[in-house]
Design an enzyme around this catalytic site. Sequence first.
Site, mmCIF file in Angstrom:
data_model
loop_
_atom_site.group_PDB
_atom_site.id
_atom_site.type_symbol
_atom_site.label_atom_id
_atom_site.label_comp_id
_atom_site.label_asym_id
_atom_site.label_seq_id
_atom_site.Cartn_x
_atom_site.Cartn_y
_atom_site.Cartn_z
ATOM 1 N N LYS A 174 4.017 5.979 4.340
ATOM 2 C CA LYS A 174 5.241 5.201 4.205
ATOM 3 C C LYS A 174 6.169 5.953 3.241
ATOM 4 O O LYS A 174 5.640 6.640 2.366
ATOM 5 C CB LYS A 174 4.856 3.859 3.613
ATOM 6 C CG LYS A 174 6.025 2.957 3.277
ATOM 7 C CD LYS A 174 5.561 1.682 2.646
ATOM 8 C CE LYS A 174 6.717 0.932 2.070
ATOM 9 N NZ LYS A 174 6.929 1.144 0.643
ATOM 10 N N HIS A 204 -0.111 0.470 3.728
ATOM 11 C CA HIS A 204 -1.355 0.306 2.961
ATOM 12 C C HIS A 204 -1.748 -1.165 2.773
ATOM 13 O O HIS A 204 -2.885 -1.456 2.444
ATOM 14 C CB HIS A 204 -1.272 1.038 1.618
ATOM 15 C CG HIS A 204 -0.546 0.288 0.553
ATOM 16 N ND1 HIS A 204 0.816 0.336 0.414
ATOM 17 C CD2 HIS A 204 -0.980 -0.552 -0.417
ATOM 18 C CE1 HIS A 204 1.171 -0.431 -0.603
ATOM 19 N NE2 HIS A 204 0.103 -0.986 -1.135
ATOM 20 N N LYS A 208 -5.904 -3.636 2.841
ATOM 21 C CA LYS A 208 -6.447 -4.628 1.912
ATOM 22 C C LYS A 208 -7.407 -5.541 2.664
ATOM 23 O O LYS A 208 -7.070 -6.082 3.708
ATOM 24 C CB LYS A 208 -5.311 -5.454 1.284
ATOM 25 C CG LYS A 208 -4.395 -4.630 0.382
ATOM 26 C CD LYS A 208 -3.315 -5.505 -0.225
ATOM 27 C CE LYS A 208 -2.178 -4.692 -0.827
ATOM 28 N NZ LYS A 208 -2.504 -3.992 -2.057
ATOM 29 N N GLU A 242 5.518 -8.924 -8.089
ATOM 30 C CA GLU A 242 4.960 -7.869 -8.934
ATOM 31 C C GLU A 242 5.440 -8.047 -10.361
ATOM 32 O O GLU A 242 6.553 -8.541 -10.588
ATOM 33 C CB GLU A 242 5.422 -6.503 -8.432
ATOM 34 C CG GLU A 242 4.987 -6.204 -7.024
ATOM 35 C CD GLU A 242 5.348 -4.777 -6.632
ATOM 36 O OE1 GLU A 242 4.526 -3.889 -6.843
ATOM 37 O OE2 GLU A 242 6.465 -4.568 -6.140
ATOM 38 N N ASP A 261 11.932 -1.369 0.867
ATOM 39 C CA ASP A 261 10.647 -0.963 0.298
ATOM 40 C C ASP A 261 9.506 -1.891 0.735
ATOM 41 O O ASP A 261 8.382 -1.441 0.925
ATOM 42 C CB ASP A 261 10.773 -0.973 -1.240
ATOM 43 C CG ASP A 261 9.580 -0.352 -1.950
ATOM 44 O OD1 ASP A 261 9.029 0.628 -1.413
ATOM 45 O OD2 ASP A 261 9.206 -0.834 -3.040
ATOM 46 N N HIS A 266 5.458 -4.075 4.584
ATOM 47 C CA HIS A 266 4.369 -4.911 4.062
ATOM 48 C C HIS A 266 4.527 -6.400 4.412
ATOM 49 O O HIS A 266 3.615 -7.033 4.924
ATOM 50 C CB HIS A 266 4.272 -4.774 2.540
ATOM 51 C CG HIS A 266 4.128 -3.359 2.070
ATOM 52 N ND1 HIS A 266 3.469 -2.404 2.800
ATOM 53 C CD2 HIS A 266 4.540 -2.726 0.942
ATOM 54 C CE1 HIS A 266 3.490 -1.255 2.148
ATOM 55 N NE2 HIS A 266 4.137 -1.423 1.016
ATOM 56 N N LYS A 362 10.255 -7.308 -8.206
ATOM 57 C CA LYS A 362 9.616 -6.615 -9.322
ATOM 58 C C LYS A 362 9.934 -7.360 -10.604
ATOM 59 O O LYS A 362 10.921 -8.086 -10.682
ATOM 60 C CB LYS A 362 10.123 -5.179 -9.399
ATOM 61 C CG LYS A 362 9.752 -4.388 -8.155
ATOM 62 C CD LYS A 362 9.641 -2.915 -8.425
ATOM 63 C CE LYS A 362 9.218 -2.158 -7.186
ATOM 64 N NZ LYS A 362 7.786 -2.208 -6.915
HETATM 65 C C1 BG6 Z 1 4.623 0.215 -2.145
HETATM 66 C C2 BG6 Z 1 6.006 0.065 -2.692
HETATM 67 O O1 BG6 Z 1 4.650 0.511 -0.777
HETATM 68 O O2 BG6 Z 1 3.911 -1.008 -2.361
HETATM 69 C C3 BG6 Z 1 5.960 -0.269 -4.170
HETATM 70 O O3 BG6 Z 1 6.723 1.286 -2.480
HETATM 71 C C4 BG6 Z 1 5.121 -1.505 -4.398
HETATM 72 O O4 BG6 Z 1 7.272 -0.454 -4.681
HETATM 73 C C5 BG6 Z 1 3.762 -1.359 -3.722
HETATM 74 O O5 BG6 Z 1 4.949 -1.657 -5.799
HETATM 75 C C6 BG6 Z 1 2.985 -2.665 -3.779
HETATM 76 O O6 BG6 Z 1 1.688 -2.440 -3.331
HETATM 77 P P1 BG6 Z 1 0.447 -3.168 -3.986
HETATM 78 O O7 BG6 Z 1 -0.725 -2.670 -3.206
HETATM 79 O O8 BG6 Z 1 0.422 -2.754 -5.439
HETATM 80 O O9 BG6 Z 1 0.683 -4.627 -3.829
#
Ligand code: BG6
Length: 535
Positions: A174, A204, A208, A242, A261, A266, A362
Amino acid sequence: MATVTASSPKGAETALKSPRGRQPQSATLVIFGAGGDLTKRLVAPALYHLVQARKLPDRFAIIGVDYSDQTTEQWSQSLTKMIQTLTPASRIDVSAWSWLTDRMHYMRADFTQAETFTHLEKLLATQREQNNIANVLFYLAVGERFFGPIVEQLGHAGLTEQSGGAWRRVIVEKPFGHDLSSAKALNAQILKVLSEDQIYRIDHFLGKETVQNILVLRFANGIFEPLWNRDHVDHVQITAAETVGVEGRGRFYEQIGALRDMVPNHLFQLLAMIGMEPPISFDADAVRTKKTELLQAIHLISPENAIRGQYGSGVVLDQKVQGYRQEPNVAPDSGTETYVALKLGIDCWRWAGVPFYLRTGKRLSARTTEIAVQFRQAPYALFRDTPVARLPANILTLRLQPDEGLSVSFSAKRPGTEIEIDGVAMDFSYRDYFEPVATVGYETLIYDCLIGDATLFQRADTVEVAWRAVQGLIDSWARDPPTDFPNYAAGSAGPAAADRLLARDGRAWLPISAHHSHTAIRPDIAGSIAAKVTP
Ligand code: BG6
């Protein structure tokens, strides 16, 4: 997907194993971006965990490719240092780690030069001839701008040709494009060289454990599916909150923002998992087709149904933090959003009229990723004298991280002579049932790619459909820069406008909290929830 195991609380075994769990065939893994953060923090630790779980083939080689001038020894030492910071030295499984480092070879190279690929071919030929390893997995752990050029060079050098039963696959990281047209252009460019079944586009979140569990929850249980529709579901909330800021990625984030992002990738993957129709099998294309159809059904998002925010300074987890505009490599008057909340409608028989509210940001008050399915309220005739607003709705919450589990909230009678209703929850926590497995979230993805299972990877059409759903909003936000940034304090639950987005519909966001199940008791009505009911 890999093996799925269901068992009773720790110890008692009633295991149900999927027919997979195959051992991958011998392969060479070529990592472009071998010196980068992704390789150090995620790919190498994931490989280490796979060695421990005996999920890598005996005949396995790793070739790391990157710009910096270093020896194989120095490269593997830099990875070892990282493993030591992630795992206490006393707990490092030395034999598993050296199994891996013994198989590493570093190649200094420029990804854009043709001779890099001629040299690479020689190394791969050595693996073929000396170790009988003919399959190759190319991992593009590099910046987006290199994806297309590297694949083209691989093609020119003949490195993507599959012959004599040996496979060639490419993992693309990504972000896959930064808007609809760049995603389409990238698909077109790489599909000139590779066939779709050779491409593994990573999101990703799909690695999970708990995200994979969404499909098991929905389709391996009989009790949920009958309720999973517009007749029973009032609305769905998807939250990825986050506490971190931009973590030194200001330069990248300024160009991207929270919408690109997190949303078309996601959050939409979570949305697709929670909303898709049952696939006819767990075959990769059957699952991906249903997910794509769900994303195709998203109404185009109008700016009235979208809120953007940017954090100012504040206190997160007891630490004072600066605002986004004060972060390194961020413009002092930046208009980049660090928060987004959306109301989505899905145009399909199952979900017509059911709003899906998505939010991500964030520097929020807690780190949590969860999906809450709120069911319609029960008919209240029986409790005639109770104001209906006080009768709690049932909420099924899937906690994806950090406290993985699932809870269902419902109403119960308080013990006593009177009929008093209270909101309570049944809670399932992964940690109560399953031994924790060491994971960085990339193990399943790498393993699945080695066995050729693309279920957890994005298909070309899925990526494009997702970008299409947000493109209008991206364009309209670009035309109309925000005037109220920063509009939420670090450590808060986000901008007030996001609350109004739901209040407009007579609804409210569930609190952002890392360690609880949502009972129907919302803090705002907690005092009055145990309403006395006259039978
Ligand atoms: C990433 C984003 O793909 O995913 C980040 O670019 C983000 O900005 C992250 O913090 C979040 O992933 P996870 O696994 O920490 O929830």
